[in-house]
Design an enzyme around this catalytic site. Sequence first.
Site, PDB file in Angstrom:
ATOM      1  N   HIS A   1       0.431  -1.241  -0.286  1.00 30.37           N
ATOM      2  CA  HIS A   1      -0.515   0.092   0.010  1.00 30.37           C
ATOM      3  C   HIS A   1       0.851   1.410   0.210  1.00 30.37           C
ATOM      4  CE1 HIS A   1      -2.766  -2.484   2.493  1.00 30.37           C
ATOM      5  NE2 HIS A   1      -3.558  -2.675   0.795  1.00 30.37           N
TER       6      HIS A   1
ATOM      7  N   SER B   1      -2.835  -8.314   3.366  1.00 28.30           N
ATOM      8  CA  SER B   1      -3.843  -8.236   4.101  1.00 28.30           C
ATOM      9  C   SER B   1      -3.888  -9.223   5.090  1.00 28.30           C
ATOM     10  CB  SER B   1      -4.766  -6.897   4.332  1.00 28.30           C
ATOM     11  OG  SER B   1      -4.670  -5.755   3.448  1.00 28.30           O
TER      12      SER B   1
END
Length: 281
Positions: free
Chosen positions: A37, A188
Amino acid sequence: MEIFKTKSALEAFLKPLKASGKKIALVPTMGALHNGHISLIELAKTYADIIVCSIFVNPTQFTDPKDLEKYPRPIEHDLAMLNEAGCSGVFMPDIAEMYPQGADENWHIDLGKAEFLLEGEFRKGHYQGVTQIVKKLFDAVEPDVAMFGQKDFQQVLMIKNMLAYFQLPIKIITCPIIREDDGLAMSSRNIHLSPVDRENSLVLSKSLQYVTDHFNEFSLDELEEKAKRFYHGIEGVELDYFTIANGDTLEKAKSKNENSLVALVAAKVGSTRLIDNMIIK
Ligand code: AMP
């Protein structure tokens, strides 16, 4: 770094910046941030003056309620990472802010045949949910540029199709996949991998790398067959698909001469479903 929970507060922040000619980038995420990210934030800085990151775990794109429930939400950690990365603003609305009429509002757009392939086959309706929330985020931010990861290869294609559908003047940038040192694509969901799963998860990047490295030695069918063999006999690993596809249509490639080729894989490792891909050309 400013934090916004409502569209109106975000719009009030962005309005004068836009009026003074600042370029705005949007980085949509579901939080539980990692260096993948952050690489999107870093790349965004080369395209825009103001970087808005959204954190929203979007219920309409989850096909498995358990996956939604257990999705990690380490918000303090996320905000610290974004602050350090030099993000200008974080948009973290609650569900009612994004779905004031409830999550079952009527949304269906034509995303083309590729919507139903690969992830679309295993996660029915997933890309309707993804495009629904991304359109809402685009409407709230009206960015000049939006960053998406190649990690979700099919997602980028679907976002581009959605953009064409609504004729939105937003530049989409596809960012390279950031991997752990041993090759596992950052995600994630990796937090859910047990030590054994973590070891087993390397089969995804290894099989993709094999196909990339040996592309000139075998036919497409042989490459696919050899890649699938990587998964044989690994306890706790269940392959959903491994395919060498045309990068524009996502249909199984018929020839090595096609303009764009990508190898894509999805597999369940323990109870965690992982996806990965490598662009061959
Ligand atoms: P997510 O929070 O998983 O919805 O991801 C938000 C954005 O980050 C999406 O555009 C993803 O494709 C991108 N992304 C996720 N993992 C990676 C990674 N390992 N490398 C680069 N981008 C990623």
